[in-house]
Design a protein around this motif. Structure first.
Motif, PDB file in Angstrom:
ATOM      1  N   GLU A  13      33.238  40.342  44.756  1.00 12.31           N
ATOM      2  CA  GLU A  13      31.671  41.233  44.924  1.00 12.31           C
ATOM      3  C   GLU A  13      32.752  41.595  46.413  1.00 12.31           C
ATOM      4  OE1 GLU A  13      29.262  41.674  45.040  1.00 12.31           O
ATOM      5  OE2 GLU A  13      28.816  39.549  42.745  1.00 12.31           O
ATOM      6  N   LYS A  14      33.712  41.596  47.470  1.00 18.05           N
ATOM      7  CA  LYS A  14      34.014  41.998  48.483  1.00 18.05           C
ATOM      8  C   LYS A  14      35.351  43.079  47.920  1.00 18.05           C
ATOM      9  CE  LYS A  14      36.687  41.568  52.579  1.00 18.05           C
ATOM     10  NZ  LYS A  14      36.946  40.633  53.804  1.00 18.05           N
ATOM     11  N   LYS A  15      35.673  42.459  47.242  1.00 16.84           N
ATOM     12  CA  LYS A  15      37.169  43.067  45.767  1.00 16.84           C
ATOM     13  C   LYS A  15      36.570  44.788  44.874  1.00 16.84           C
ATOM     14  CE  LYS A  15      40.598  43.750  42.890  1.00 16.84           C
ATOM     15  NZ  LYS A  15      41.484  42.325  42.104  1.00 16.84           N
ATOM     16  N   ASN A  16      35.204  44.546  44.433  1.00 17.75           N
ATOM     17  CA  ASN A  16      34.389  45.508  43.873  1.00 17.75           C
ATOM     18  C   ASN A  16      33.637  46.007  45.323  1.00 17.75           C
ATOM     19  OD1 ASN A  16      35.302  43.910  41.073  1.00 17.75           O
ATOM     20  ND2 ASN A  16      33.131  42.750  40.801  1.00 17.75           N
ATOM     21  N   LYS A  17      33.370  45.686  45.994  1.00 14.55           N
ATOM     22  CA  LYS A  17      32.557  46.742  47.432  1.00 14.55           C
ATOM     23  C   LYS A  17      34.130  47.514  47.576  1.00 14.55           C
ATOM     24  CE  LYS A  17      29.721  45.553  49.694  1.00 14.55           C
ATOM     25  NZ  LYS A  17      28.181  45.020  50.185  1.00 14.55           N
ATOM     26  N   GLU A  18      34.751  47.077  47.799  1.00 14.40           N
ATOM     27  CA  GLU A  18      36.459  48.090  48.580  1.00 14.40           C
ATOM     28  C   GLU A  18      36.773  49.186  47.649  1.00 14.40           C
ATOM     29  OE1 GLU A  18      39.013  45.327  50.210  1.00 14.40           O
ATOM     30  OE2 GLU A  18      37.810  44.842  51.398  1.00 14.40           O
ATOM     31  N   ASP A  19      36.569  48.560  46.234  1.00 14.71           N
ATOM     32  CA  ASP A  19      37.207  49.783  45.098  1.00 14.71           C
ATOM     33  C   ASP A  19      36.363  50.730  44.398  1.00 14.71           C
ATOM     34  OD1 ASP A  19      39.264  48.159  45.753  1.00 14.71           O
ATOM     35  OD2 ASP A  19      39.173  47.378  43.119  1.00 14.71           O
TER      36      ASP A  19
END
Length: 62
Positions: A55-61
């Protein structure tokens, strides 16, 4: 994958408890039961941490 493994290990724990309570046929002792529940807990925590990282990776991307 970890969540499915956690569910399967917890089902093993539940089956042991249910068999012990209703049929007096528990196949794990106290230590085995504790280890199975501990493994289910660890697998669940790993699954949740992976989900949060995704989720954190998707939010940053995006």
């Amino acid at each position: 994958m970890s969540l499915i493994a956690s569910i399967l290990v917890f089902a093993l724990f539940f089956a042991n408890v249910a068999l012990g309570a209703f049929a007096d046929r528990a196949f794990l002792g106290d230590v085995g039961e504790m280890l199975v529940l501990f493994a289910a807990s660890i697998l669940f925590v790993v699954a949740i941490l992976k989900k949060e990282a995704d989720e954190k990776k998707n939010k940053e991307d995006g």
